[in-house]
Design a protein around this motif. Sequence first.
Motif, PDB file in Angstrom:
ATOM      1  N   HIS A 200       1.775  11.547 -19.270  1.00 10.70           N
ATOM      2  CA  HIS A 200       2.757  10.803 -20.062  1.00 10.70           C
ATOM      3  C   HIS A 200       4.130  10.869 -19.386  1.00 10.70           C
ATOM      4  O   HIS A 200       4.798   9.845 -19.212  1.00 10.70           O
ATOM      5  CB  HIS A 200       2.832  11.379 -21.474  1.00 10.70           C
ATOM      6  CG  HIS A 200       3.847  10.720 -22.345  1.00 10.70           C
ATOM      7  ND1 HIS A 200       3.591   9.543 -23.026  1.00 10.70           N
ATOM      8  CD2 HIS A 200       5.129  11.055 -22.648  1.00 10.70           C
ATOM      9  CE1 HIS A 200       4.674   9.187 -23.709  1.00 10.70           C
ATOM     10  NE2 HIS A 200       5.612  10.093 -23.494  1.00 10.70           N
ATOM     11  N   SER A 201       4.531  12.061 -18.992  1.00  9.65           N
ATOM     12  CA  SER A 201       5.834  12.241 -18.340  1.00  9.65           C
ATOM     13  C   SER A 201       5.891  11.496 -17.015  1.00  9.65           C
ATOM     14  O   SER A 201       6.898  10.858 -16.681  1.00  9.65           O
ATOM     15  CB  SER A 201       6.103  13.730 -18.113  1.00  9.65           C
ATOM     16  OG  SER A 201       5.915  14.464 -19.307  1.00  9.65           O
ATOM     17  N   ASN A 202       4.807  11.578 -16.226  1.00 10.09           N
ATOM     18  CA  ASN A 202       4.771  10.884 -14.944  1.00 10.09           C
ATOM     19  C   ASN A 202       4.904   9.376 -15.123  1.00 10.09           C
ATOM     20  O   ASN A 202       5.595   8.695 -14.350  1.00 10.09           O
ATOM     21  CB  ASN A 202       3.468  11.199 -14.217  1.00 10.09           C
ATOM     22  CG  ASN A 202       3.362  12.646 -13.779  1.00 10.09           C
ATOM     23  OD1 ASN A 202       4.371  13.345 -13.669  1.00 10.09           O
ATOM     24  ND2 ASN A 202       2.149  13.110 -13.551  1.00 10.09           N
TER      25      ASN A 202
ATOM     26  N   THR B  61       0.849  -1.185   0.000  1.00 11.29           N
ATOM     27  CA  THR B  61       0.000   0.000   0.000  1.00 11.29           C
ATOM     28  C   THR B  61       0.889   1.242   0.000  1.00 11.29           C
ATOM     29  O   THR B  61       1.934   1.263   0.669  1.00 11.29           O
ATOM     30  CB  THR B  61      -0.967   0.026   1.197  1.00 11.29           C
ATOM     31  OG1 THR B  61      -1.864   1.149   1.062  1.00 11.29           O
ATOM     32  CG2 THR B  61      -0.247   0.106   2.512  1.00 11.29           C
ATOM     33  N   PHE B  62       0.493   2.242  -0.744  1.00  9.39           N
ATOM     34  CA  PHE B  62       1.260   3.480  -0.835  1.00  9.39           C
ATOM     35  C   PHE B  62       0.359   4.575  -1.389  1.00  9.39           C
ATOM     36  O   PHE B  62      -0.716   4.304  -1.936  1.00  9.39           O
ATOM     37  CB  PHE B  62       2.498   3.306  -1.737  1.00  9.39           C
ATOM     38  CG  PHE B  62       2.199   2.766  -3.105  1.00  9.39           C
ATOM     39  CD1 PHE B  62       1.867   3.611  -4.155  1.00  9.39           C
ATOM     40  CD2 PHE B  62       2.227   1.391  -3.346  1.00  9.39           C
ATOM     41  CE1 PHE B  62       1.583   3.116  -5.415  1.00  9.39           C
ATOM     42  CE2 PHE B  62       1.951   0.880  -4.598  1.00  9.39           C
ATOM     43  CZ  PHE B  62       1.625   1.746  -5.641  1.00  9.39           C
ATOM     44  N   THR B  63       0.798   5.797  -1.232  1.00  7.97           N
ATOM     45  CA  THR B  63       0.055   6.955  -1.727  1.00  7.97           C
ATOM     46  C   THR B  63       0.894   7.679  -2.768  1.00  7.97           C
ATOM     47  O   THR B  63       2.079   7.946  -2.550  1.00  7.97           O
ATOM     48  CB  THR B  63      -0.292   7.911  -0.568  1.00  7.97           C
ATOM     49  OG1 THR B  63      -1.127   7.221   0.374  1.00  7.97           O
ATOM     50  CG2 THR B  63      -1.036   9.136  -1.084  1.00  7.97           C
ATOM     51  N   ILE B  64       0.282   7.977  -3.889  1.00  5.33           N
ATOM     52  CA  ILE B  64       0.963   8.698  -4.970  1.00  5.33           C
ATOM     53  C   ILE B  64       0.663  10.189  -4.809  1.00  5.33           C
ATOM     54  O   ILE B  64      -0.499  10.596  -4.866  1.00  5.33           O
ATOM     55  CB  ILE B  64       0.506   8.206  -6.349  1.00  5.33           C
ATOM     56  CG1 ILE B  64       0.690   6.691  -6.460  1.00  5.33           C
ATOM     57  CG2 ILE B  64       1.269   8.925  -7.460  1.00  5.33           C
ATOM     58  CD1 ILE B  64       0.200   6.109  -7.784  1.00  5.33           C
ATOM     59  N   PRO B  65       1.682  11.023  -4.586  1.00  6.31           N
ATOM     60  CA  PRO B  65       1.443  12.460  -4.404  1.00  6.31           C
ATOM     61  C   PRO B  65       0.861  13.106  -5.663  1.00  6.31           C
ATOM     62  O   PRO B  65       0.845  12.511  -6.748  1.00  6.31           O
ATOM     63  CB  PRO B  65       2.841  13.001  -4.099  1.00  6.31           C
ATOM     64  CG  PRO B  65       3.639  11.811  -3.672  1.00  6.31           C
ATOM     65  CD  PRO B  65       3.091  10.662  -4.447  1.00  6.31           C
ATOM     66  N   ILE B  66       0.414  14.335  -5.509  1.00  8.12           N
ATOM     67  CA  ILE B  66      -0.170  15.050  -6.647  1.00  8.12           C
ATOM     68  C   ILE B  66       0.872  15.229  -7.757  1.00  8.12           C
ATOM     69  O   ILE B  66       2.070  15.318  -7.496  1.00  8.12           O
ATOM     70  CB  ILE B  66      -0.752  16.416  -6.225  1.00  8.12           C
ATOM     71  CG1 ILE B  66       0.351  17.381  -5.805  1.00  8.12           C
ATOM     72  CG2 ILE B  66      -1.779  16.241  -5.127  1.00  8.12           C
ATOM     73  CD1 ILE B  66      -0.131  18.824  -5.639  1.00  8.12           C
ATOM     74  N   ARG B  67       0.376  15.225  -8.974  1.00  4.15           N
ATOM     75  CA  ARG B  67       1.169  15.506 -10.171  1.00  4.15           C
ATOM     76  C   ARG B  67       2.424  14.634 -10.277  1.00  4.15           C
ATOM     77  O   ARG B  67       3.505  15.102 -10.640  1.00  4.15           O
ATOM     78  CB  ARG B  67       1.537  16.991 -10.232  1.00  4.15           C
ATOM     79  CG  ARG B  67       0.322  17.873 -10.458  1.00  4.15           C
ATOM     80  CD  ARG B  67       0.663  19.327 -10.731  1.00  4.15           C
ATOM     81  NE  ARG B  67      -0.478  20.007 -11.312  1.00  4.15           N
ATOM     82  CZ  ARG B  67      -0.472  21.268 -11.751  1.00  4.15           C
ATOM     83  NH1 ARG B  67       0.632  21.983 -11.651  1.00  4.15           N
ATOM     84  NH2 ARG B  67      -1.545  21.801 -12.288  1.00  4.15           N
ATOM     85  N   SER B  68       2.286  13.374  -9.934  1.00  7.68           N
ATOM     86  CA  SER B  68       3.421  12.458 -10.012  1.00  7.68           C
ATOM     87  C   SER B  68       2.914  11.093 -10.457  1.00  7.68           C
ATOM     88  O   SER B  68       1.748  10.940 -10.828  1.00  7.68           O
ATOM     89  CB  SER B  68       4.142  12.370  -8.668  1.00  7.68           C
ATOM     90  OG  SER B  68       3.293  11.813  -7.682  1.00  7.68           O
ATOM     91  N   GLY B  69       3.783  10.099 -10.424  1.00  9.95           N
ATOM     92  CA  GLY B  69       3.394   8.762 -10.832  1.00  9.95           C
ATOM     93  C   GLY B  69       4.209   7.714 -10.116  1.00  9.95           C
ATOM     94  O   GLY B  69       5.281   7.999  -9.567  1.00  9.95           O
TER      95      GLY B  69
END
Length: 280
Positions: free
Chosen positions: A158-160, A39-47
């Motif tokens: 796409h970049s993320n 389990t993990f959380t992906i921060p905003i504007r990232s991947g």
Amino acid sequence: MPQASRLTEAAYQGAALDVDEDFYSRIGKETGDRDTVDTFTIPIRSGQAWEIPAGHVCRISTVDGPQVGDLNLWNRRDPRERFWAARTRQLQAAHVSTFDRLWSTLPFLRPMATIVGDTLADYGTDSEGGRLHDTLGTRCDPYVSQMLSGVDFDYHCHSNLVRAIVPFGLTEFDVHDVLNVFQCTGLNDNDEYFMKTCPAKPGDYFEFFAEQDLLAALSTCPGGDLSAPMFGEDGDDAVENCHPLQVTVYRLPEHLLGEWTEPASPNYRGGHGLRPQPWA
């Protein structure tokens, strides 16, 4: 000429598209005996990219507020097999939900995952024709942004996704058309693609059963809930509408899996133009 019916049969039909709804319904509803393996959380504007073993369930959740996520899938052992949005759109629907399957590319052509949970399934179709979890559009990318607005912004989906998969030995060429999780979209009267504000609330989730060993990657879209422009001069304003997404991978108890086996590819033995054809 008679007027065409507004409701026509699906072009693609057959027993291979039948789904054991009882089996997948139990997986989606009997959650008490699941074991959390990641389990993990992906921060905003990232991947981020992660592995999902066959026979496990992956849940994507909105934890703080509405947020669109762009999802890619690959076979973990052979990334040439990857999610095929266009064929999924034909075999299932333009907007997917519980019991729909996510299909892989040729020559593999088999289910990669089956959706077993969707707290927004009752959203249906809104007054403007908007629906959720679409295979219509693809990821936002810096190439289109540069072409249409001249803005050099490198936190597109796409970049993320590219950054997320590099540690797994993949490259930009492996990123493909996505499933837009939690995204509300449709086609307007001019048959043009539109996007609406995401209706998800904290605690909503979308989850799928891995039909094979998967590598997944998810981008928290820089447009957030898509209630504000994410490109052009006002694009930075969208950051206020961005929220993280949580990912959880569960191991299922053996009794739920029963006699489930990994789906096989079609038994096609054609020559793809290498053999003389009988009509030639």
